[in-house]
Design a protein around this motif. Structure first.
Motif, short mmCIF file in Angstrom:
data_model
loop_
_atom_site.label_atom_id
_atom_site.label_comp_id
_atom_site.label_asym_id
_atom_site.label_seq_id
_atom_site.Cartn_x
_atom_site.Cartn_y
_atom_site.Cartn_z
N GLU A 186 55.35 -16.58 103.67
CA GLU A 186 54.59 -17.37 104.64
C GLU A 186 55.23 -18.74 104.84
OE1 GLU A 186 52.09 -16.77 106.68
OE2 GLU A 186 51.80 -18.85 107.32
N GLN A 187 55.62 -19.39 103.76
CA GLN A 187 56.21 -20.72 103.88
C GLN A 187 57.56 -20.67 104.61
OE1 GLN A 187 55.75 -23.92 101.32
NE2 GLN A 187 54.65 -22.82 99.73
N LEU A 188 58.28 -19.55 104.47
CA LEU A 188 59.55 -19.41 105.17
C LEU A 188 59.35 -18.91 106.61
CD1 LEU A 188 61.70 -17.68 102.40
CD2 LEU A 188 62.21 -19.90 103.43
N GLY A 189 58.15 -18.41 106.88
CA GLY A 189 57.87 -17.90 108.22
C GLY A 189 58.52 -16.56 108.50
N VAL A 190 58.71 -15.75 107.47
CA VAL A 190 59.28 -14.42 107.67
C VAL A 190 58.25 -13.35 107.34
CG1 VAL A 190 61.63 -15.21 107.19
CG2 VAL A 190 60.28 -14.20 105.33
N PRO A 191 58.38 -12.14 107.93
CA PRO A 191 57.44 -11.08 107.59
C PRO A 191 57.65 -10.60 106.15
CG PRO A 191 59.13 -10.24 109.06
CD PRO A 191 59.34 -11.72 108.97
N GLN A 192 56.62 -9.97 105.59
CA GLN A 192 56.72 -9.46 104.23
C GLN A 192 56.29 -8.01 104.19
OE1 GLN A 192 53.57 -12.05 102.97
NE2 GLN A 192 52.24 -10.35 102.38
N ILE A 193 56.86 -7.27 103.27
CA ILE A 193 56.39 -5.92 102.98
C ILE A 193 56.25 -5.85 101.46
CG2 ILE A 193 56.82 -3.44 103.21
CD1 ILE A 193 58.69 -4.13 105.61
N THR A 194 55.03 -5.63 100.98
CA THR A 194 54.79 -5.65 99.54
C THR A 194 54.70 -4.23 98.99
OG1 THR A 194 52.45 -5.88 100.04
CG2 THR A 194 53.63 -7.89 99.51
N TYR A 195 54.79 -4.11 97.68
CA TYR A 195 54.66 -2.83 96.96
C TYR A 195 55.68 -1.79 97.41
CZ TYR A 195 50.43 -4.96 95.30
OH TYR A 195 49.56 -5.83 94.74
N GLY A 196 56.92 -2.23 97.60
CA GLY A 196 57.97 -1.29 97.99
C GLY A 196 58.43 -0.45 96.81
N VAL A 197 58.82 0.79 97.12
CA VAL A 197 59.43 1.62 96.08
C VAL A 197 60.85 2.03 96.47
CG1 VAL A 197 57.26 2.49 95.14
CG2 VAL A 197 58.38 3.75 96.97
N LYS A 198 61.16 1.86 97.78
CA LYS A 198 62.51 2.17 98.23
C LYS A 198 62.80 1.35 99.48
CE LYS A 198 65.16 6.33 99.53
NZ LYS A 198 66.42 6.07 99.01
N VAL A 199 63.99 0.78 99.53
CA VAL A 199 64.36 -0.08 100.66
C VAL A 199 65.61 0.50 101.33
CG1 VAL A 199 65.08 -2.41 101.35
CG2 VAL A 199 63.46 -2.12 99.47
N GLN A 200 65.56 0.57 102.66
CA GLN A 200 66.73 1.01 103.41
C GLN A 200 67.01 0.04 104.54
OE1 GLN A 200 65.29 5.12 103.97
NE2 GLN A 200 67.40 5.70 103.46
N ILE A 201 68.28 -0.01 104.93
CA ILE A 201 68.62 -0.84 106.08
C ILE A 201 69.02 0.10 107.21
CG2 ILE A 201 70.25 -2.55 106.98
CD1 ILE A 201 70.36 -3.59 104.01
N VAL A 202 68.25 0.02 108.30
CA VAL A 202 68.47 0.91 109.44
C VAL A 202 68.54 0.05 110.70
CG1 VAL A 202 67.60 2.94 110.67
CG2 VAL A 202 67.01 2.64 108.26
N ASP A 203 69.65 0.05 111.39
CA ASP A 203 69.83 -0.72 112.63
C ASP A 203 69.37 -2.17 112.50
OD1 ASP A 203 70.49 1.71 113.73
OD2 ASP A 203 68.47 2.06 114.54
N LYS A 204 69.88 -2.86 111.54
CA LYS A 204 69.55 -4.28 111.35
C LYS A 204 68.08 -4.51 111.01
CE LYS A 204 73.57 -6.08 112.04
NZ LYS A 204 74.21 -6.76 110.91
N LYS A 205 67.40 -3.41 110.71
CA LYS A 205 66.00 -3.56 110.29
C LYS A 205 65.87 -3.10 108.86
CE LYS A 205 63.27 -2.86 114.46
NZ LYS A 205 62.40 -1.87 115.10
#
Lengths: 407, 267
Positions: free
Chosen positions: B138-157
């Motif tokens: 919030e202080q950085l002004g970026v979105p958050q996704i909590t409780y992740g179990v796996k992270v992937q990078i797909v098309d800059k997302k």
């Protein structure tokens, strides 16, 4: 900053003895107290010092400013269940506690209810003690998103100025509450196990620290609203009064798609009923002591015979033997079933804080020193692999005799 | 691409106990470890680095804590981080969730303003609040996704498999974003000798509040909206009946009787 007044300090070492963090020592050469880097400014030594040699600089409070805030608010979280929406049980638990706090303060109890087509959920909130419901109805609130919900609730808080806001410490509650706290620069006390109003009309928030080994009472003296989250099953649900009613405030929600920066691509609902361990009446819980994944079958059989659900300790989740949603304890779920059977669970404090509110606790462990016995109503020191199969056999026999009885 | 991993050093919590008479912590033999959830976050970052060579990923770990937190950061460097920063200053003492997130946010803004992704543990095992990462987001002004179990990078997302009460969600967000991890595949991995030696050559900087230009009125106790009023030992629990189970037939019989008497057996 903790300050030592060297004139007043006598080197009596009381501070050294009471400090929970070993963060203050009396230097032998000078016979004066010295504050170390590990000091958390908890204030224990300040209260203990008989010579007023220790002080903590804290900022000033504007009573006038704080008095402008009034009312206890609860976030009305709901969930989809079998295609219809239902208020989460933790909300009803918070309404019970919130009612108590509101009455002590002589203030009102309100619910902030964001969602889409959720107006039908309002009567239940009134029945459980709410005086007022802020209905935030918008199509973009149909599903929980951090941005959509944080923006909506923050704006209600900023305009209505409550003195207290409570959140269920559910996965979404833990996602949402800090976001709102940071937006409004407010304090937030997570996972409270006790909430009360002190003589200065402040919210006294008690929570376990260090995995439940110590308890801390926390105040938010300078900012309003005071915000706390509470885990499900910590407070008991209030009894509904179906004659109660209240006011509905329709909030004008200003949201657009661009402000919601996350997108739910897919939702995979697990079909396994056993996952909902928070609502189970009987839990049969296994720990590292079961030794082998194969032995889970025995646990499952026992659960079935007792009409119960299988849960487990963190060790089993780390081993991948049971899924995380079935984990009991500090990093899993807090449960309070009527019957909790702990098999091969030694009772690490992180586990105990997650289940010690159960009505009846039974444990079987081969270590007579296991901490689990301290919280058990009935414990057996012995080999579960002998006792459990024998118990299942006797239980089946008992049931058979019961059903054969005439009448 | 730059991934910042926020980490915390914690005491091995199950070894901390309170002396019931004095109400003070018994600290003998307590070791400090890298918070396990932070380790999951770091592992996920390393995995992304290995699976996306085209992104040329750099992993930067940042922590706030007393000087000995260097040990946790050294472990991060052994496990695959490229660079580590420790924010360590008496001015941070007494920081609550808000003040801690302010300090770390300032650290990120001053040290790695061009970050693409921030990974953090879902919570620390000593405080268990699970609130600091979301406040940083919030202080950085970026979105958050909590409780992740796996992270992937797909098309800059960034696309995250996220635990929810009824199962899982797949949630995506544009970067920069912050993701917290609640699980990972590697638990307490033992680094190789080569990794251990390599880690000592990687940069590990200890910085004060002044070094990164944090206004001292924004951190520490004075900037903390919550204050600890009292610390005390939880009430001692008294156990019930404990029986000897060396004769398993008798033990099973006693258990059945206990359950029948207390009305837990229904036909």
């Amino acid at each position: 900053m903790l300050k030592v007044d060297y004139e007043a300090c006598t080197g009596c070492k009381v501070c050294e003895k009471v400090c929970p963090f070993a963060a203050i020592i009396v230097v032998p050469e000078t016979k004066k107290a010295k504050v170390l880097d590990t000091c958390t400014l908890c204030g224990t030594c300040v209260n203990a010092c008989k010579f007023e040699a220790l002080s903590i600089e804290r900022r000033a409070i504007s009573e006038e400013e704080l008095a402008k805030f009034s009312g206890v608010f609860v976030w009305g979280e709901w969930e989809k269940k079998e295609d219809s929406n239902k208020i989460k049980r933790v909300v009803l638990e918070l309404l019970g506690k919130g009612r108590e706090l509101a009455e002590k303060l002589g203030e009102t109890l309100s619910v902030i209810l964001p969602g889409y087509n959720v107006e039908h959920l309002i009567p239940e909130l009134f029945h459980h003690g709410a005086d007022k419901v802020y209905l935030c109805d918008h199509v973009l609130l149909e599903q929980y998103t951090t941005d959509g919900y944080a923006t909506t609730i923050s704006s209600v808080i900023a305009t209505e100025k409550p003195s207290i806001v409570l959140y269920g410490a559910t996965p979404n509650g833990r996602d949402l509450a800090p976001r709102i706290a940071a937006r409004l620069a407010l304090g937030l006390t997570a996972d409270c196990t006790g909430l009360d109003i002190n003589e200065s009309r402040q919210l006294l928030q008690t929570r376990p620290a260090f995995g439940g080994n110590i308890m801390a009472s926390i105040l938010s003296p300078y900012t309003r609203p005071q915000m706390s989250s509470v885990r499900p099953n910590v407070f008991s649900k209030s009894n509904p009064d179906s004659s109660r009613t209240g006011d509905i405030v329709r909030v004008n929600v200003n949201l657009n798609r661009i402000t919601i920066r996350t997108k739910i691509v897919e939702e995979i609902v697990s079909q396994d009923d056993s996952i909902n361990i928070e609502e189970a009446k009987v839990l049969v819980s296994a720990g590292k002591g079961i030794g082998d994944k194969e032995n889970l079958k025995l646990i499952e059989e026992l659960a079935q015979e007792l009409n119960g659900t299988v849960s487990g300790s963190r060790a089993l989740v780390d081993l991948g033997w049971i899924p995380h949603p079935q984990q009991v304890g500090q990093s899993g779920k807090t449960v309070a079933p009527t019957l909790y059977l702990a098999l091969g669970i030694s009772g690490a404090i992180q586990h105990l804080v997650g289940m010690s509110a159960s009505d009846t606790i039974i444990s079987i462990n081969n270590d007579p020193e296991a901490a689990i016995f301290k919280v058990s109503d009935f414990g057996i020191v012995g080999n579960m692999f002998d006792i459990v199969p024998e118990f299942i056999k006797q239980l089946k026999e008992y049931k058979r005799v019961q059903t054969e009885k005439p009448g | 691409m730059k991934i910042v991993v926020l980490v915390k050093q914690v005491p091995e919590a199950d070894k901390v106990a309170v002396d019931p008479e004095t109400g003070t912590l018994i600290r003998e033999g307590i070791t400090s470890i890298l918070n396990p959830y932070c380790e999951y976050a770091l592992d996920e970052a390393v995995k992304l680095k290995n699976t996306h060579p085209e992104e040329n990923i750099e992993i930067i770990t940042i922590s706030m804590g007393p000087p000995q937190t260097k040990m946790a950061l050294l472990r991060c460097l052994e496990l695959g981080a490229d660079k580590a920063y420790l924010l360590s200053d008496r001015k941070f003492a007494g920081s609550d969730v808000w003040a801690t997130s302010t300090a770390l946010k300032e650290g990120v803004v001053n040290l790695e303003p061009e970050f693409d992704l921030i990974l953090a543990g879902k919570q620390a095992i000593d405080g268990d609040t699970a609130q600091v990462p979301a406040e940083i987001a919030e202080q950085l002004g970026v979105p958050q996704i909590t409780y992740g179990v796996k992270v992937q990078i797909v098309d800059k997302k960034v696309e995250v498999k996220r635990e929810i009460e009824t199962g899982y969600q797949i949630v995506s967000a544009r970067m920069p974003a912050l993701v917290t991890m609640s699980k990972g595949s590697n638990i307490r991995r033992i680094p190789s000798m080569k990794e251990v030696l390599n880690a000592r050559k990687k940069p590990l900087e200890v910085l004060t509040a002044d070094d990164i230009g944090i206004d001292e009125n924004k951190v520490g106790l004075k900037a903390s909206p919550t204050q600890v009023a009292r610390i005390f030992a939880p009430p001692e629990k008294v156990g019930g009946e404990i029986i000897d189970g060396s004769d398993h037939i008798v033990a099973a019989k006693n258990l059945l009787e206990f359950l029948i008497v207390n009305n837990y057996i229904k036909e």
